[in-house]
Motif scaffolding. Structure first.
Motif, PDB file in Angstrom:
ATOM      1  N   LYS A  11      81.551  64.603 -10.569  1.00 55.24           N
ATOM      2  CA  LYS A  11      80.768  63.882 -11.573  1.00 55.24           C
ATOM      3  C   LYS A  11      79.299  63.845 -11.167  1.00 55.24           C
ATOM      4  O   LYS A  11      78.962  63.765  -9.995  1.00 55.24           O
ATOM      5  CB  LYS A  11      81.287  62.447 -11.725  1.00 55.24           C
ATOM      6  CG  LYS A  11      82.765  62.358 -12.035  1.00 55.24           C
ATOM      7  CD  LYS A  11      83.092  62.925 -13.384  1.00 55.24           C
ATOM      8  CE  LYS A  11      84.561  62.721 -13.679  1.00 55.24           C
ATOM      9  NZ  LYS A  11      85.141  63.737 -14.484  1.00 55.24           N
ATOM     10  N   THR A  12      78.432  63.884 -12.174  1.00 49.83           N
ATOM     11  CA  THR A  12      77.001  63.803 -11.915  1.00 49.83           C
ATOM     12  C   THR A  12      76.368  62.839 -12.912  1.00 49.83           C
ATOM     13  O   THR A  12      77.009  62.397 -13.865  1.00 49.83           O
ATOM     14  CB  THR A  12      76.323  65.181 -12.071  1.00 49.83           C
ATOM     15  OG1 THR A  12      76.526  65.641 -13.403  1.00 49.83           O
ATOM     16  CG2 THR A  12      76.872  66.187 -11.076  1.00 49.83           C
ATOM     17  N   GLY A  13      75.131  62.509 -12.672  1.00 43.92           N
ATOM     18  CA  GLY A  13      74.374  61.700 -13.608  1.00 43.92           C
ATOM     19  C   GLY A  13      74.900  60.289 -13.760  1.00 43.92           C
ATOM     20  O   GLY A  13      75.380  59.670 -12.807  1.00 43.92           O
ATOM     21  N   LEU A  14      74.821  59.785 -14.975  1.00 41.55           N
ATOM     22  CA  LEU A  14      75.208  58.416 -15.272  1.00 41.55           C
ATOM     23  C   LEU A  14      76.692  58.172 -14.998  1.00 41.55           C
ATOM     24  O   LEU A  14      77.075  57.102 -14.516  1.00 41.55           O
ATOM     25  CB  LEU A  14      74.869  58.075 -16.730  1.00 41.55           C
ATOM     26  CG  LEU A  14      75.113  56.633 -17.158  1.00 41.55           C
ATOM     27  CD1 LEU A  14      74.315  55.668 -16.289  1.00 41.55           C
ATOM     28  CD2 LEU A  14      74.763  56.454 -18.622  1.00 41.55           C
ATOM     29  N   ARG A  15      77.546  59.151 -15.267  1.00 42.63           N
ATOM     30  CA  ARG A  15      78.990  59.002 -15.021  1.00 42.63           C
ATOM     31  C   ARG A  15      79.235  58.733 -13.543  1.00 42.63           C
ATOM     32  O   ARG A  15      80.046  57.906 -13.170  1.00 42.63           O
ATOM     33  CB  ARG A  15      79.731  60.272 -15.471  1.00 42.63           C
ATOM     34  CG  ARG A  15      81.197  60.280 -15.129  1.00 42.63           C
ATOM     35  CD  ARG A  15      82.131  59.495 -16.038  1.00 42.63           C
ATOM     36  NE  ARG A  15      81.621  58.264 -16.557  1.00 42.63           N
ATOM     37  CZ  ARG A  15      82.315  57.168 -16.859  1.00 42.63           C
ATOM     38  NH1 ARG A  15      83.601  57.130 -16.724  1.00 42.63           N
ATOM     39  NH2 ARG A  15      81.785  56.106 -17.331  1.00 42.63           N
ATOM     40  N   ARG A  16      78.513  59.439 -12.673  1.00 42.12           N
ATOM     41  CA  ARG A  16      78.658  59.251 -11.233  1.00 42.12           C
ATOM     42  C   ARG A  16      78.243  57.841 -10.830  1.00 42.12           C
ATOM     43  O   ARG A  16      78.909  57.183 -10.044  1.00 42.12           O
ATOM     44  CB  ARG A  16      77.822  60.278 -10.479  1.00 42.12           C
ATOM     45  CG  ARG A  16      77.969  60.184  -8.985  1.00 42.12           C
ATOM     46  CD  ARG A  16      76.965  61.116  -8.274  1.00 42.12           C
ATOM     47  NE  ARG A  16      76.796  60.746  -6.908  1.00 42.12           N
ATOM     48  CZ  ARG A  16      76.151  59.669  -6.462  1.00 42.12           C
ATOM     49  NH1 ARG A  16      75.606  58.829  -7.300  1.00 42.12           N
ATOM     50  NH2 ARG A  16      76.050  59.411  -5.184  1.00 42.12           N
ATOM     51  N   VAL A  17      77.138  57.357 -11.371  1.00 43.08           N
ATOM     52  CA  VAL A  17      76.648  56.019 -11.057  1.00 43.08           C
ATOM     53  C   VAL A  17      77.658  54.965 -11.526  1.00 43.08           C
ATOM     54  O   VAL A  17      77.962  54.017 -10.791  1.00 43.08           O
ATOM     55  CB  VAL A  17      75.261  55.778 -11.689  1.00 43.08           C
ATOM     56  CG1 VAL A  17      74.824  54.336 -11.544  1.00 43.08           C
ATOM     57  CG2 VAL A  17      74.229  56.714 -11.080  1.00 43.08           C
ATOM     58  N   LEU A  18      78.183  55.139 -12.721  1.00 41.28           N
ATOM     59  CA  LEU A  18      79.176  54.189 -13.240  1.00 41.28           C
ATOM     60  C   LEU A  18      80.457  54.211 -12.408  1.00 41.28           C
ATOM     61  O   LEU A  18      81.035  53.152 -12.126  1.00 41.28           O
ATOM     62  CB  LEU A  18      79.481  54.480 -14.704  1.00 41.28           C
ATOM     63  CG  LEU A  18      78.326  54.230 -15.683  1.00 41.28           C
ATOM     64  CD1 LEU A  18      78.693  54.703 -17.078  1.00 41.28           C
ATOM     65  CD2 LEU A  18      77.926  52.767 -15.686  1.00 41.28           C
TER      66      LEU A  18
END
Length: 125
Positions: A11-18
């Protein structure tokens, strides 16, 4: 040839942060639910952090006092993680397992001494 990276790392981006926030929250709730020492230290933090905001005369003094308290929680989480991982491997008495657990406990103790030292130095100027 397949990618040797973990499938959980895709996962990358916002999905990774969430995802990371969800995992972190799960870790905090698990520690609070299952670790008596962590609960005690959270209650101590709930007392000491507001006290630091009142007693600290400068922003730096407040930051040092609060940082020392938060460090105890961080070290306790790492100690609990070590204990859980080691217990998963074996519940048998083993000198290396004992050493790992004792070192984690020592780290918690040093972080608690750090709170006392930082608070004393700040409050006594």
């Amino acid at each position: 040839m397949s990618d040797p990276a973990s499938p959980f790392k895709g996962k990358t981006g916002l999905r990774r942060v969430l995802n990371a926030a969800t995992y972190s929250w799960s870790g905090l709730t698990a520690a609070f639910r299952h670790e008596d020492a962590f609960r005690q230290e959270v209650f101590l933090a709930l007392l000491l952090i507001p006290l630091a905001l009142v007693l600290g005369e400068t922003g730096i003094a407040r930051a040092l006092m609060i940082g020392a308290v938060l460090l105890v929680l961080i070290v306790e989480l790492l100690n609990s993680a070590i204990e859980a991982a080691v217990d998963r491997i074996s519940l048998e008495h083993n000198l290396l397992i004992k050493r790992a657990k004792d070192m984690g406990s020592a780290a918690v103790m040093i972080s608690l001494v750090n709170v006392a030292v930082v608070w004393a130095l700040v409050l006594l100027n």
